[in-house]
Write a protein that holds these residues in place. Structure first.
Motif, PDB file in Angstrom:
ATOM      1  N   UNK A 340      74.132 -14.630  62.860  1.00 10.45           N
ATOM      2  CA  UNK A 340      75.366 -15.208  63.401  1.00 10.45           C
ATOM      3  C   UNK A 340      75.934 -14.385  64.554  1.00 10.45           C
ATOM      4  N   UNK A 341      75.492 -13.143  64.706  1.00 17.99           N
ATOM      5  CA  UNK A 341      75.961 -12.318  65.824  1.00 17.99           C
ATOM      6  C   UNK A 341      75.543 -12.949  67.146  1.00 17.99           C
ATOM      7  N   UNK A 342      74.342 -13.491  67.194  1.00 16.58           N
ATOM      8  CA  UNK A 342      73.912 -14.194  68.396  1.00 16.58           C
ATOM      9  C   UNK A 342      74.747 -15.453  68.597  1.00 16.58           C
ATOM     10  N   UNK A 343      74.901 -16.240  67.540  1.00 12.65           N
ATOM     11  CA  UNK A 343      75.696 -17.453  67.632  1.00 12.65           C
ATOM     12  C   UNK A 343      75.025 -18.534  68.443  1.00 12.65           C
ATOM     13  N   UNK A 344      75.843 -19.414  68.986  1.00 13.26           N
ATOM     14  CA  UNK A 344      75.345 -20.571  69.720  1.00 13.26           C
ATOM     15  C   UNK A 344      75.238 -20.257  71.209  1.00 13.26           C
ATOM     16  N   UNK A 345      75.031 -21.294  72.005  1.00 13.92           N
ATOM     17  CA  UNK A 345      74.903 -21.126  73.451  1.00 13.92           C
ATOM     18  C   UNK A 345      76.279 -21.053  74.114  1.00 13.92           C
ATOM     19  N   UNK A 346      76.322 -20.469  75.291  1.00 13.89           N
ATOM     20  CA  UNK A 346      77.550 -20.447  76.073  1.00 13.89           C
ATOM     21  C   UNK A 346      77.937 -21.882  76.427  1.00 13.89           C
ATOM     22  N   UNK A 347      79.237 -22.169  76.417  1.00  8.27           N
ATOM     23  CA  UNK A 347      79.684 -23.513  76.739  1.00  8.27           C
ATOM     24  C   UNK A 347      79.585 -24.480  75.581  1.00  8.27           C
ATOM     25  N   UNK A 348      79.315 -23.970  74.379  1.00 11.33           N
ATOM     26  CA  UNK A 348      79.269 -24.808  73.184  1.00 11.33           C
ATOM     27  C   UNK A 348      80.519 -24.538  72.357  1.00 11.33           C
ATOM     28  N   UNK A 349      80.597 -25.191  71.197  1.00 12.77           N
ATOM     29  CA  UNK A 349      81.734 -24.959  70.312  1.00 12.77           C
ATOM     30  C   UNK A 349      81.463 -23.858  69.303  1.00 12.77           C
ATOM     31  N   UNK A 350      80.308 -23.212  69.406  1.00 11.81           N
ATOM     32  CA  UNK A 350      79.926 -22.185  68.448  1.00 11.81           C
ATOM     33  C   UNK A 350      80.556 -20.837  68.738  1.00 11.81           C
ATOM     34  N   UNK A 351      80.378 -19.901  67.790  1.00 12.29           N
ATOM     35  CA  UNK A 351      80.921 -18.563  67.940  1.00 12.29           C
ATOM     36  C   UNK A 351      79.826 -17.566  68.249  1.00 12.29           C
ATOM     37  N   UNK A 352      80.048 -16.316  67.848  1.00 13.81           N
ATOM     38  CA  UNK A 352      79.077 -15.270  68.103  1.00 13.81           C
ATOM     39  C   UNK A 352      79.141 -14.744  69.525  1.00 13.81           C
ATOM     40  N   UNK A 353      78.219 -13.845  69.860  1.00 15.36           N
ATOM     41  CA  UNK A 353      78.182 -13.273  71.201  1.00 15.36           C
ATOM     42  C   UNK A 353      77.686 -14.257  72.237  1.00 15.36           C
ATOM     43  N   UNK A 354      77.033 -15.305  71.815  1.00 18.24           N
ATOM     44  CA  UNK A 354      76.402 -16.337  72.631  1.00 18.24           C
ATOM     45  C   UNK A 354      74.978 -15.917  72.983  1.00 18.24           C
ATOM     46  N   UNK A 355      74.071 -16.878  72.889  1.00 14.80           N
ATOM     47  CA  UNK A 355      72.651 -16.625  73.122  1.00 14.80           C
ATOM     48  C   UNK A 355      72.386 -16.122  74.535  1.00 14.80           C
ATOM     49  N   UNK A 356      73.215 -16.576  75.501  1.00 14.53           N
ATOM     50  CA  UNK A 356      73.027 -16.147  76.888  1.00 14.53           C
ATOM     51  C   UNK A 356      73.162 -14.632  77.015  1.00 14.53           C
ATOM     52  N   UNK A 357      74.147 -14.051  76.369  1.00 16.51           N
ATOM     53  CA  UNK A 357      74.342 -12.606  76.449  1.00 16.51           C
ATOM     54  C   UNK A 357      73.182 -11.854  75.796  1.00 16.51           C
ATOM     55  N   UNK A 358      72.760 -12.340  74.629  1.00 18.33           N
ATOM     56  CA  UNK A 358      71.635 -11.684  73.946  1.00 18.33           C
ATOM     57  C   UNK A 358      70.380 -11.765  74.807  1.00 18.33           C
ATOM     58  N   UNK A 359      70.164 -12.914  75.443  1.00 22.39           N
ATOM     59  CA  UNK A 359      68.996 -13.090  76.318  1.00 22.39           C
ATOM     60  C   UNK A 359      69.047 -12.120  77.497  1.00 22.39           C
ATOM     61  N   UNK A 360      70.215 -11.988  78.121  1.00 25.07           N
ATOM     62  CA  UNK A 360      70.338 -11.080  79.249  1.00 25.07           C
ATOM     63  C   UNK A 360      70.141  -9.620  78.828  1.00 25.07           C
ATOM     64  N   UNK A 361      70.668  -9.257  77.667  1.00 26.85           N
ATOM     65  CA  UNK A 361      70.473  -7.893  77.164  1.00 26.85           C
ATOM     66  C   UNK A 361      68.986  -7.635  76.900  1.00 26.85           C
ATOM     67  N   UNK A 362      68.314  -8.629  76.313  1.00 23.22           N
ATOM     68  CA  UNK A 362      66.886  -8.494  76.020  1.00 23.22           C
ATOM     69  C   UNK A 362      66.076  -8.336  77.309  1.00 23.22           C
ATOM     70  N   UNK A 363      66.367  -9.169  78.293  1.00 25.33           N
ATOM     71  CA  UNK A 363      65.610  -9.094  79.553  1.00 25.33           C
ATOM     72  C   UNK A 363      65.940  -7.827  80.334  1.00 25.33           C
ATOM     73  N   UNK A 364      67.176  -7.387  80.244  1.00 27.19           N
ATOM     74  CA  UNK A 364      67.538  -6.134  80.894  1.00 27.19           C
ATOM     75  C   UNK A 364      66.789  -4.968  80.259  1.00 27.19           C
TER      76      UNK A 364
END
Length: 482
Positions: A340-364
Motif C-alpha cells: 500500500x506504500x506504493x498505492x495507485x497511480x498519480x491522478x487517481x483516487x487512490x492513496x500511497x506515494x503513487x506508482x509514478x514516484x516509486x517508478x522514478x525512484x527505481x529508475x533513478x
C-alpha cells in the motif's frame, strides 16, 4: 495572503458540501427511520455556516494566489472533517463520542476507510449511505468539484486544483481551461460510478448495496454497508467485478479522459506508470495466491479469488475485505501492507506515494548504478521517451524523505498512546496511505484506539490525502512571510 478571500471560499465550499446530506435525508424520510431530522439539522448547520462566512467576506475582491490555494485546501479539509461528523453525533443509531465521529468523517472524506463503527448491518440505511457519499465526494475531491463553479463567481480556481490534486505532475491539464478540466474529471468519475453500480446490481447485490459500494469502489475508499465488507456477499463474481473497477479507478483519470476522447484504449499500453503499476500488482497477486495455495491456507479456487481480490484491494489502497488477511500465514500480511506504500497511480483516487514516484525512484537508482560504471557518461533519466527534469526527481526524493520522516514521528506518537508496536506501525501506514485496515488490534476496526490516537491518525489521514506538503507547508515560516 488574503485571509478574507480564503474564508469566503471556505464558506462557498461548505454550502456545496451541505448538499451531500440531502440524499440521506430523503432516504430517511422515505423509510421513516427517524434520521431525516438529523440530516436536516446537519444540512442547516453546515449551509448556514457557509452562508455566514460567504456574506461576511462578500466585499473581498481579488485573485486567488498559490498561498491562498494551499490555505483554503488545508483549512477546508479540516473544517469539512468537523462538519461531516455532525450526522454521526446527532443520530441515536450510532453511539459514539466526538472523537469517534470526527475520525469516521475524516476517514470517509480522505477515502481511508478506517472505521470505529460496529454492527453496520443494523444501522439505518440513511446513515450508511451518508458514509458512502463521504467517500465518493472525497474521492473526486470536493475542491476539484468546486473549481468548476469558482470562475463563474470571479474567483480563479487553478491554485485550488494544483493544491488538491495528487501526484508529481499536477500542472498538466486535460483541457485548456481549468473549469473544463474539473468537469472532464467529474464526468469520467460519475460515468464509472454508474457502470460499477449497474455491474454490482446485475451480479446480485441489492440496489442499495450496489449504489453504496459503487461509491466506495470508484473512490477507492473501502467503506461497506456490512461488517463483513465484500465477504458478506459470498460471491466470486462480485469480487472479480470489484477488483476490475478498483484497478480502473487506480489508473490516472487523465489517461482515462485521453483514451475516451480519442476512442483509443491502446493508450494505456504506452504509459510507463500504468505499465509499472500493472506489473507490480500482477507480481504481487501471483506471490499472494501461490503462498496461500502452497501453505494450504485456502482451497485452490478460493486462494486464487481471495488472493487476487485482497491484493488488488490493498495495492490500490481501497481496503475492502473478503477474508481476514491479517490472519494469513507467513509474510503475507506485512507484504500486503507494504504494498500500500506504493498505492495507485498519480491522478487517481487512490492513496500511497503513487506508482509514478516509486517508478522514478527505481529508475533513478538504476541510473546511479550505470553512472558508477561510466562516471564520465551523460545518462539522462527518461520517462515515456521524454527526459525527466532534475527538479522533478529532486521533488520526488524530497517527498520520499518527508514521507518517511512523518511516518516515523507518527509511529512514535502512536506508541506513546499505549498501542503495541505492530498495531502502531500498521495503523500509521494504513492512515497515511489512506488504506484503512491495519494489523493487530486495528485489523477489524479502530474502536480500541484512544482519543489521542484517533487525533494522530486523523492528522496522518489528512497528510496522506493532501500529499503531505500541502499540509506541512502551513507550518513553515516562509509560508507566512509577506
Amino acid at each position: 495572503m488574503n485571509i478574507g478571500l480564503c474564508v469566503r471560499i471556505v464558506g462557498l465550499l461548505l454550502m456545496l458540501f451541505s448538499l451531500g446530506t440531502l440524499p440521506s435525508m430523503t432516504l430517511g424520510w422515505v423509510q421513516n427511520d427517524g434520521t431525516a431530522s438529523i440530516f436536516g439539522q446537519a444540512f442547516a448547520a453546515t449551509a448556514s455556516s457557509g452562508v455566514f462566512l460567504w456574506l461576511a467576506t462578500q466585499r473581498v475582491k481579488s485573485e486567488l494566489q498559490i498561498r491562498d490555494g494551499f490555505m483554503v485546501t488545508a483549512a477546508f479539509w479540516i473544517v469539512l472533517g468537523v462538519y461531516g461528523a455532525l450526522p454521526f453525533l446527532l443520530s441515536d443509531a450510532v453511539d459514539i463520542t466526538v472523537f469517534d465521529a470526527v475520525f469516521e468523517s475524516v476517514s470517509g472524506l480522505t477515502t481511508t476507510g478506517a472505521t470505529v463503527l460496529v454492527g453496520l448491518d443494523n444501522i439505518p440505511q440513511s446513515i450508511l449511505l451518508y458514509r458512502q457519499l463521504l467517500q465518493w465526494l472525497g474521492g473526486i475531491g470536493i475542491i476539484v468539484l468546486a473549481v468548476a463553479v469558482l470562475p463563474m463567481l470571479g474567483i480563479g480556481g487553478v491554485q485550488l486544483y494544483r493544491a488538491e490534486s495528487t501526484g508529481p505532475a499536477k500542472d498538466s491539464k486535460l483541457t485548456p481551461r481549468i473549469t473544463s478540466t474539473a468537469k472532464a474529471l467529474f464526468s469520467i468519475y460519475l460515468g464509472l460510478t454508474v457502470i460499477c453500480a449497474l455491474a454490482y446490481f446485475l451480479a446480485g447485490m441489492s440496489a442499495f448495496d450496489a449504489i453504496s459500494h459503487s461509491f466506495s469502489t470508484i473512490a477507492i475508499g473501502g467503506f461497506s454497508t456490512h461488517d463483513a465488507s465484500m465477504g458478506y456477499f459470498d460471491s466470486n463474481v462480485i469480487l472479480l467485478i470489484s477488483s476490475l473497477f478498483m484497478l480502473i479507478s487506480a489508473v490516472n483519470f487523465g489517461l482515462h479522459f485521453v483514451a475516451f476522447s480519442k476512442r483509443n484504449p491502446t493508450i494505456y499500453r504506452y504509459d510507463s506508470e500504468t505499465k509499472f503499476f500493472s506489473g507490480m500488482v500482477l507480481i504481487s497477486v501471483v506471490i499472494t495466491c501461490a503462498t496461500l495455495a502452497i501453505m494450504n491456507t485456502l482451497p485452490l479456487e478460493e486462494a486464487l479469488i481471495h488472493g487476487l481480490f485482497q491484493t488488488v484491494s490493498i495495492a490500490t489502497t481501497t481496503g475492502y475485505a473478503s477474508d481476514n488477511f491479517s490472519a494469513w500465514p507467513s509474510f503475507l500480511p506485512i507484504f500486503l501492507l507494504m504494498l500500500s506504500v506504493m498505492g495507485a497511480c498519480a491522478g487517481s483516487t487512490g492513496g500511497g506515494m503513487k506508482a509514478m514516484r516509486i517508478l522514478l525512484i527505481f529508475r533513478q537508482g538504476l541510473r546511479e548504478l550505470r553512472q558508477l560504471l561510466h562516471p564520465n557518461a551523460v545518462i539522462p533519466l527518461k520517462l515515456d521517451h521524454r527526459r525527466v527534469r532534475p527538479e522533478v526527481v529532486s521533488a520526488v526524493w524530497s517527498f520520499f524523505a518527508v514521507y518517511m520522516f512523518s511516518s516515523f514521528i507518527l509511529v512514535l506518537a502512536m506508541l506513546g498512546t499505549g498501542l503495541d508496536f505492530l498495531s502502531a506501525v500498521s495503523s500509521v501506514m494504513a492512515a497515511i496511505n489512506n488504506l484503512g485496515p491495519g494489523l493487530g488490534t486495528v485489523a477489524a476496526n479502530y474502536g480500541a484506539v484512544s482519543d489521542a490516537g484517533k487525533v494522530i491518525l486523523c492528522i496522518a489521514m489528512l497528510l496522506g490525502r493532501l500529499e503531505i506538503f500541502t499540509l506541512l507547508i502551513l507550518f513553515t515560516p516562509t509560508f507566512w512571510r509577506p
